[in-house]
Enzyme design. Structure first.
Site, PDB file in Angstrom:
ATOM      1  N   ASP A   2       0.866  -1.180   0.000  1.00  0.00           N
ATOM      2  CA  ASP A   2       0.000   0.000   0.000  1.00  0.00           C
ATOM      3  C   ASP A   2       0.904   1.232   0.000  1.00  0.00           C
ATOM      4  O   ASP A   2       1.857   1.299   0.775  1.00  0.00           O
ATOM      5  CB  ASP A   2      -0.888  -0.030   1.246  1.00  0.00           C
ATOM      6  CG  ASP A   2      -2.014   0.982   1.189  1.00  0.00           C
ATOM      7  OD1 ASP A   2      -1.734   2.177   0.966  1.00  0.00           O
ATOM      8  OD2 ASP A   2      -3.178   0.589   1.373  1.00  0.00           O
ATOM      9  N   ILE A   3       0.621   2.196  -0.883  1.00  0.00           N
ATOM     10  CA  ILE A   3       1.473   3.396  -0.943  1.00  0.00           C
ATOM     11  C   ILE A   3       1.136   4.420   0.140  1.00  0.00           C
ATOM     12  O   ILE A   3       1.862   5.391   0.324  1.00  0.00           O
ATOM     13  CB  ILE A   3       1.468   4.066  -2.332  1.00  0.00           C
ATOM     14  CG1 ILE A   3       0.087   4.588  -2.681  1.00  0.00           C
ATOM     15  CG2 ILE A   3       2.003   3.122  -3.378  1.00  0.00           C
ATOM     16  CD1 ILE A   3       0.120   5.596  -3.805  1.00  0.00           C
TER      17      ILE A   3
ATOM     18  N   ASN B   9     -13.473  -3.570   2.595  1.00  0.00           N
ATOM     19  CA  ASN B   9     -14.591  -2.635   2.682  1.00  0.00           C
ATOM     20  C   ASN B   9     -15.406  -2.664   1.387  1.00  0.00           C
ATOM     21  O   ASN B   9     -14.842  -2.859   0.313  1.00  0.00           O
ATOM     22  CB  ASN B   9     -14.072  -1.210   2.910  1.00  0.00           C
ATOM     23  CG  ASN B   9     -13.225  -1.095   4.158  1.00  0.00           C
ATOM     24  OD1 ASN B   9     -13.527  -1.692   5.177  1.00  0.00           O
ATOM     25  ND2 ASN B   9     -12.156  -0.335   4.077  1.00  0.00           N
TER      26      ASN B   9
ATOM     27  N   HIS C 184     -16.151   2.970   3.956  1.00  0.00           N
ATOM     28  CA  HIS C 184     -14.762   3.433   3.895  1.00  0.00           C
ATOM     29  C   HIS C 184     -13.948   2.867   2.726  1.00  0.00           C
ATOM     30  O   HIS C 184     -12.723   2.849   2.796  1.00  0.00           O
ATOM     31  CB  HIS C 184     -14.035   3.167   5.222  1.00  0.00           C
ATOM     32  CG  HIS C 184     -14.793   3.675   6.400  1.00  0.00           C
ATOM     33  ND1 HIS C 184     -14.919   5.013   6.684  1.00  0.00           N
ATOM     34  CD2 HIS C 184     -15.512   3.020   7.343  1.00  0.00           C
ATOM     35  CE1 HIS C 184     -15.665   5.168   7.758  1.00  0.00           C
ATOM     36  NE2 HIS C 184     -16.047   3.988   8.178  1.00  0.00           N
ATOM     37  N   GLN C 185     -14.611   2.450   1.670  1.00  0.00           N
ATOM     38  CA  GLN C 185     -13.883   1.982   0.485  1.00  0.00           C
ATOM     39  C   GLN C 185     -13.473   3.197  -0.342  1.00  0.00           C
ATOM     40  O   GLN C 185     -14.307   3.960  -0.793  1.00  0.00           O
ATOM     41  CB  GLN C 185     -14.761   1.044  -0.355  1.00  0.00           C
ATOM     42  CG  GLN C 185     -14.047   0.473  -1.550  1.00  0.00           C
ATOM     43  CD  GLN C 185     -14.954  -0.460  -2.364  1.00  0.00           C
ATOM     44  OE1 GLN C 185     -16.172  -0.466  -2.210  1.00  0.00           O
ATOM     45  NE2 GLN C 185     -14.348  -1.232  -3.238  1.00  0.00           N
ATOM     46  N   GLU C 186     -12.168   3.364  -0.536  1.00  0.00           N
ATOM     47  CA  GLU C 186     -11.653   4.510  -1.282  1.00  0.00           C
ATOM     48  C   GLU C 186     -11.489   4.223  -2.769  1.00  0.00           C
ATOM     49  O   GLU C 186     -11.741   5.081  -3.599  1.00  0.00           O
ATOM     50  CB  GLU C 186     -10.309   4.960  -0.697  1.00  0.00           C
ATOM     51  CG  GLU C 186     -10.401   5.492   0.735  1.00  0.00           C
ATOM     52  CD  GLU C 186     -11.186   6.774   0.828  1.00  0.00           C
ATOM     53  OE1 GLU C 186     -11.061   7.635  -0.071  1.00  0.00           O
ATOM     54  OE2 GLU C 186     -11.945   6.926   1.805  1.00  0.00           O
TER      55      GLU C 186
ATOM     56  N   HIS D 155     -10.644  -4.995  -2.846  1.00  0.00           N
ATOM     57  CA  HIS D 155      -9.280  -5.188  -2.365  1.00  0.00           C
ATOM     58  C   HIS D 155      -9.309  -5.543  -0.883  1.00  0.00           C
ATOM     59  O   HIS D 155     -10.187  -5.128  -0.143  1.00  0.00           O
ATOM     60  CB  HIS D 155      -8.401  -3.963  -2.617  1.00  0.00           C
ATOM     61  CG  HIS D 155      -8.912  -2.677  -2.067  1.00  0.00           C
ATOM     62  ND1 HIS D 155      -9.977  -1.978  -2.617  1.00  0.00           N
ATOM     63  CD2 HIS D 155      -8.490  -1.943  -1.014  1.00  0.00           C
ATOM     64  CE1 HIS D 155     -10.181  -0.867  -1.931  1.00  0.00           C
ATOM     65  NE2 HIS D 155      -9.296  -0.828  -0.944  1.00  0.00           N
ATOM     66  N   PHE D 156      -8.363  -6.368  -0.516  1.00  0.00           N
ATOM     67  CA  PHE D 156      -8.206  -6.815   0.857  1.00  0.00           C
ATOM     68  C   PHE D 156      -6.916  -6.211   1.403  1.00  0.00           C
ATOM     69  O   PHE D 156      -5.876  -6.287   0.758  1.00  0.00           O
ATOM     70  CB  PHE D 156      -8.115  -8.343   0.923  1.00  0.00           C
ATOM     71  CG  PHE D 156      -9.392  -9.048   0.557  1.00  0.00           C
ATOM     72  CD1 PHE D 156     -10.159  -9.665   1.538  1.00  0.00           C
ATOM     73  CD2 PHE D 156      -9.811  -9.106  -0.760  1.00  0.00           C
ATOM     74  CE1 PHE D 156     -11.339 -10.325   1.197  1.00  0.00           C
ATOM     75  CE2 PHE D 156     -10.987  -9.768  -1.105  1.00  0.00           C
ATOM     76  CZ  PHE D 156     -11.747 -10.370  -0.125  1.00  0.00           C
ATOM     77  N   HIS D 157      -7.009  -5.636   2.585  1.00  0.00           N
ATOM     78  CA  HIS D 157      -5.833  -5.089   3.251  1.00  0.00           C
ATOM     79  C   HIS D 157      -5.274  -6.133   4.208  1.00  0.00           C
ATOM     80  O   HIS D 157      -6.037  -6.787   4.926  1.00  0.00           O
ATOM     81  CB  HIS D 157      -6.210  -3.865   4.099  1.00  0.00           C
ATOM     82  CG  HIS D 157      -6.681  -2.685   3.336  1.00  0.00           C
ATOM     83  ND1 HIS D 157      -5.859  -1.619   3.042  1.00  0.00           N
ATOM     84  CD2 HIS D 157      -7.899  -2.378   2.828  1.00  0.00           C
ATOM     85  CE1 HIS D 157      -6.555  -0.709   2.379  1.00  0.00           C
ATOM     86  NE2 HIS D 157      -7.794  -1.151   2.233  1.00  0.00           N
TER      87      HIS D 157
END
Length: 136
Positions: A33-34, A85, A91-93, A98-100
């Site tokens: 993640d950046i 999310n 809170h999905q940007e 995608h999974f964190h």
């Protein structure tokens, strides 16, 4: 989707954002993640576009958790969150599933969350159980 940053990363066509690929399979891609919450914070994405989990074919989800597990082991995270999310309100940007994998090394780094528990009405909970169970 042409404007999706994650789709561009999958296709190798994104000069807009750096991608430090960690794991790549036929169906998934994992990268750092950046904007990390902690050291080792990574994303695992399916290589098919879908905004929400229900938009992704099941066969594109088969190696997501095994990849997340490999990332946990590779980072040495002893405590961590696996987070996914769905929708802006949740809170999905980036509108691509995608999974964190977020290591939680201490109280200052990693995911910080509140857990606003609601009072339980057992009759309503039983009715909800029956409603959901019938749809499964």
């Amino acid at each position: 989707m042409a404007s999706c940053i994650f789709c561009k990363i999958i296709k190798g066509k994104s000069s807009e954002i750096p991608c430090f690929k960690l794991v790549e399979t036929e169906k998934s891609l994992a990268f750092l993640d950046i904007n990390p919450l902690s050291r080792g914070h990574a994303l695992v994405i399916p290589k098919v576009h879908g905004e929400k989990l229900t938009d992704i074919p099941d066969d594109f989800l088969t190696d997501i958790l095994p990849i997340a597990k490999k990332l946990v082991k590779a980072t040495g995270a002893e405590e961590y969150n696996i987070l996914q999310n769905n929708g802006r309100g949740a809170h999905q940007e980036v509108p691509h599933v995608h999974f964190h994998m977020i290591p939680k090394p201490n109280q200052q780094e990693g995911l910080g969350i509140g857990w606003p528990i609601q009072k339980t009405d057992m009759d309503k909970l039983k009715a909800l159980y029956e409603e959901i169970k019938d749809k499964l």
